[in-house]
Design a protein around this motif. Sequence first.
Motif, PDB file in Angstrom:
ATOM      1  N   GLY A 122       0.930  -1.267   0.239  1.00  0.00           N
ATOM      2  CA  GLY A 122      -0.005  -0.070   0.055  1.00  0.00           C
ATOM      3  C   GLY A 122       0.681   1.377   0.045  1.00  0.00           C
ATOM      4  N   GLU A 123       2.031   1.328   0.039  1.00  0.00           N
ATOM      5  CA  GLU A 123       3.099   2.373  -0.122  1.00  0.00           C
ATOM      6  C   GLU A 123       3.108   2.849  -1.506  1.00  0.00           C
ATOM      7  N   PRO A 124       3.107   4.207  -1.537  1.00  0.00           N
ATOM      8  CA  PRO A 124       3.262   5.106  -2.645  1.00  0.00           C
ATOM      9  C   PRO A 124       4.423   4.407  -3.562  1.00  0.00           C
ATOM     10  N   GLY A 125       4.005   4.320  -4.757  1.00  0.00           N
ATOM     11  CA  GLY A 125       5.154   3.854  -5.690  1.00  0.00           C
ATOM     12  C   GLY A 125       5.361   2.317  -5.813  1.00  0.00           C
ATOM     13  N   ALA A 126       4.621   1.491  -4.640  1.00  0.00           N
ATOM     14  CA  ALA A 126       4.730   0.027  -4.654  1.00  0.00           C
ATOM     15  C   ALA A 126       3.949  -0.573  -5.785  1.00  0.00           C
ATOM     16  N   ILE A 127       4.506  -1.774  -6.480  1.00  0.00           N
ATOM     17  CA  ILE A 127       3.919  -2.157  -7.570  1.00  0.00           C
ATOM     18  C   ILE A 127       2.964  -3.414  -7.140  1.00  0.00           C
ATOM     19  N   PRO A 128       1.593  -3.272  -7.097  1.00  0.00           N
ATOM     20  CA  PRO A 128       0.908  -4.454  -6.837  1.00  0.00           C
ATOM     21  C   PRO A 128       1.134  -5.645  -7.853  1.00  0.00           C
ATOM     22  N   ALA A 129       1.119  -6.590  -6.943  1.00  0.00           N
ATOM     23  CA  ALA A 129       1.406  -8.028  -7.858  1.00  0.00           C
ATOM     24  C   ALA A 129       0.668  -8.964  -7.281  1.00  0.00           C
ATOM     25  N   VAL A 130      -0.588  -8.796  -7.280  1.00  0.00           N
ATOM     26  CA  VAL A 130      -1.481  -9.877  -6.872  1.00  0.00           C
ATOM     27  C   VAL A 130      -1.496 -11.220  -7.618  1.00  0.00           C
ATOM     28  N   GLY A 131      -1.229 -11.267  -9.110  1.00  0.00           N
ATOM     29  CA  GLY A 131      -1.185 -12.597  -9.607  1.00  0.00           C
ATOM     30  C   GLY A 131      -1.980 -13.292  -9.613  1.00  0.00           C
ATOM     31  N   GLY A 132      -2.078 -14.494  -9.228  1.00  0.00           N
ATOM     32  CA  GLY A 132      -3.198 -15.319  -8.947  1.00  0.00           C
ATOM     33  C   GLY A 132      -3.541 -15.704  -7.394  1.00  0.00           C
ATOM     34  N   ALA A 133      -2.957 -14.903  -6.786  1.00  0.00           N
ATOM     35  CA  ALA A 133      -2.866 -15.144  -5.269  1.00  0.00           C
ATOM     36  C   ALA A 133      -4.239 -15.023  -4.641  1.00  0.00           C
ATOM     37  N   MET A 134      -5.246 -14.253  -5.189  1.00  0.00           N
ATOM     38  CA  MET A 134      -6.436 -14.272  -4.592  1.00  0.00           C
ATOM     39  C   MET A 134      -7.188 -15.454  -5.020  1.00  0.00           C
ATOM     40  N   ASP A 135      -7.015 -15.884  -6.362  1.00  0.00           N
ATOM     41  CA  ASP A 135      -7.778 -17.196  -6.462  1.00  0.00           C
ATOM     42  C   ASP A 135      -7.180 -18.375  -5.690  1.00  0.00           C
ATOM     43  N   LEU A 136      -5.835 -18.290  -5.663  1.00  0.00           N
ATOM     44  CA  LEU A 136      -5.542 -19.423  -4.837  1.00  0.00           C
ATOM     45  C   LEU A 136      -5.889 -19.384  -3.445  1.00  0.00           C
ATOM     46  N   ALA A 137      -5.826 -18.414  -2.911  1.00  0.00           N
ATOM     47  CA  ALA A 137      -6.177 -18.116  -1.461  1.00  0.00           C
ATOM     48  C   ALA A 137      -7.722 -18.804  -1.138  1.00  0.00           C
ATOM     49  N   ILE A 138      -8.474 -18.543  -2.084  1.00  0.00           N
ATOM     50  CA  ILE A 138      -9.852 -18.752  -1.693  1.00  0.00           C
ATOM     51  C   ILE A 138     -10.050 -19.827  -2.402  1.00  0.00           C
ATOM     52  N   GLY A 139      -9.471 -20.323  -3.362  1.00  0.00           N
ATOM     53  CA  GLY A 139      -9.949 -21.849  -4.215  1.00  0.00           C
ATOM     54  C   GLY A 139      -9.305 -22.959  -3.783  1.00  0.00           C
ATOM     55  N   ALA A 140      -8.260 -22.622  -3.014  1.00  0.00           N
ATOM     56  CA  ALA A 140      -7.431 -24.106  -2.405  1.00  0.00           C
ATOM     57  C   ALA A 140      -8.171 -24.482  -1.274  1.00  0.00           C
ATOM     58  N   LYS A 141      -8.169 -25.649  -1.055  1.00  0.00           N
ATOM     59  CA  LYS A 141      -9.010 -26.240   0.036  1.00  0.00           C
ATOM     60  C   LYS A 141      -8.129 -26.168   1.607  1.00  0.00           C
ATOM     61  N   GLN A 142      -6.859 -25.637   1.423  1.00  0.00           N
ATOM     62  CA  GLN A 142      -6.093 -25.030   2.655  1.00  0.00           C
ATOM     63  C   GLN A 142      -4.948 -24.283   2.052  1.00  0.00           C
ATOM     64  N   THR A 143      -5.027 -23.100   2.400  1.00  0.00           N
ATOM     65  CA  THR A 143      -3.930 -21.982   2.416  1.00  0.00           C
ATOM     66  C   THR A 143      -2.870 -21.899   3.391  1.00  0.00           C
ATOM     67  N   TRP A 144      -1.679 -22.178   3.008  1.00  0.00           N
ATOM     68  CA  TRP A 144      -0.608 -22.132   4.039  1.00  0.00           C
ATOM     69  C   TRP A 144       0.516 -20.901   3.491  1.00  0.00           C
ATOM     70  N   VAL A 145       0.821 -20.232   4.666  1.00  0.00           N
ATOM     71  CA  VAL A 145       1.793 -19.212   4.181  1.00  0.00           C
ATOM     72  C   VAL A 145       3.210 -19.536   4.970  1.00  0.00           C
ATOM     73  N   MET A 146       4.164 -19.420   4.245  1.00  0.00           N
ATOM     74  CA  MET A 146       5.652 -19.773   4.319  1.00  0.00           C
ATOM     75  C   MET A 146       6.482 -18.065   4.307  1.00  0.00           C
ATOM     76  N   MET A 147       6.935 -17.813   5.345  1.00  0.00           N
ATOM     77  CA  MET A 147       7.477 -16.405   5.567  1.00  0.00           C
ATOM     78  C   MET A 147       8.606 -16.383   6.838  1.00  0.00           C
ATOM     79  N   ASP A 148       9.388 -15.317   6.868  1.00  0.00           N
ATOM     80  CA  ASP A 148       9.950 -15.005   7.969  1.00  0.00           C
ATOM     81  C   ASP A 148       9.037 -14.465   9.248  1.00  0.00           C
ATOM     82  N   LEU A 149       9.318 -14.846  10.250  1.00  0.00           N
ATOM     83  CA  LEU A 149       8.255 -14.155  11.268  1.00  0.00           C
ATOM     84  C   LEU A 149       8.602 -12.788  11.567  1.00  0.00           C
ATOM     85  N   LEU A 150       9.632 -12.149  11.529  1.00  0.00           N
ATOM     86  CA  LEU A 150       9.707 -10.727  11.725  1.00  0.00           C
ATOM     87  C   LEU A 150      10.369 -10.187  10.435  1.00  0.00           C
ATOM     88  N   THR A 151       9.872  -8.768  10.298  1.00  0.00           N
ATOM     89  CA  THR A 151      10.531  -7.872   9.189  1.00  0.00           C
ATOM     90  C   THR A 151      11.938  -7.600   9.655  1.00  0.00           C
TER      91      THR A 151
END
Length: 214
Positions: A122-151
């Motif tokens: 949401g920052e000014p100048g940030a490039i939105p990159a939704v791709g297929g994420a919305m379709d995947l997040a809602i369409g898959a039977k389970q959505t798992w997230v993989m990330m670092d816990l902290l920034t």
Amino acid sequence: MGYGRRSKEQLAARVAQDIHDGAYVNLGIGMPTAVANHLPAGREVILHSENGILGMGPAPREGEEDYDLINAGKQPVTLLPGGAFFHHADSFAMMRGGHLDICVLGAFQVSATGDLANWSTGEPGAIPAVGGAMDLAIGAKQTWVMMDLLTRGGESKVVAHCSYPLTGIGCVKRIYTDLATFACMPSGLRLIDAVAGLERVELERLIGLPVQAA
């Protein structure tokens, strides 16, 4: 600090450990793509990519890349026997039709109850990159997230309420991080496991939220 962190490869192996035999799985762009290299031997997992591949294998060896065969992140991949490629419209029909068992996505933030923010800061100048994420997040039977816990600034990416634009509401079932694995429930976070030496009270301090015992 009496505990270490999972490396990206160790985190990928931790995610791969939980994918059941026979699962149809989409691995999101970025960190999740490494999961393909750590699937347990003898376990059949059918990997899907939204640009139109079913039956991907691990990354090719150096010098054996075929750049006509790539995943959604434009990385070269291999194709297992029986694999197929097809139009991306058919691929999205698979995603939206509920045919994927699991999708593994990266994220900027995940709420304790499973809201997902992974397409824009949401920052000014940030490039939105939704791709297929919305379709995947809602369409898959389970959505798992993989990330670092902290920034990099030490702030938790697991939050009470996402401050970034949402990808999906209440869609994330599990969060796999470099320090711990959580289940997202209507009542909040439940600890599945943590790295050796990291106590739940310290984890709660890092996140700033209560964490139910495993």
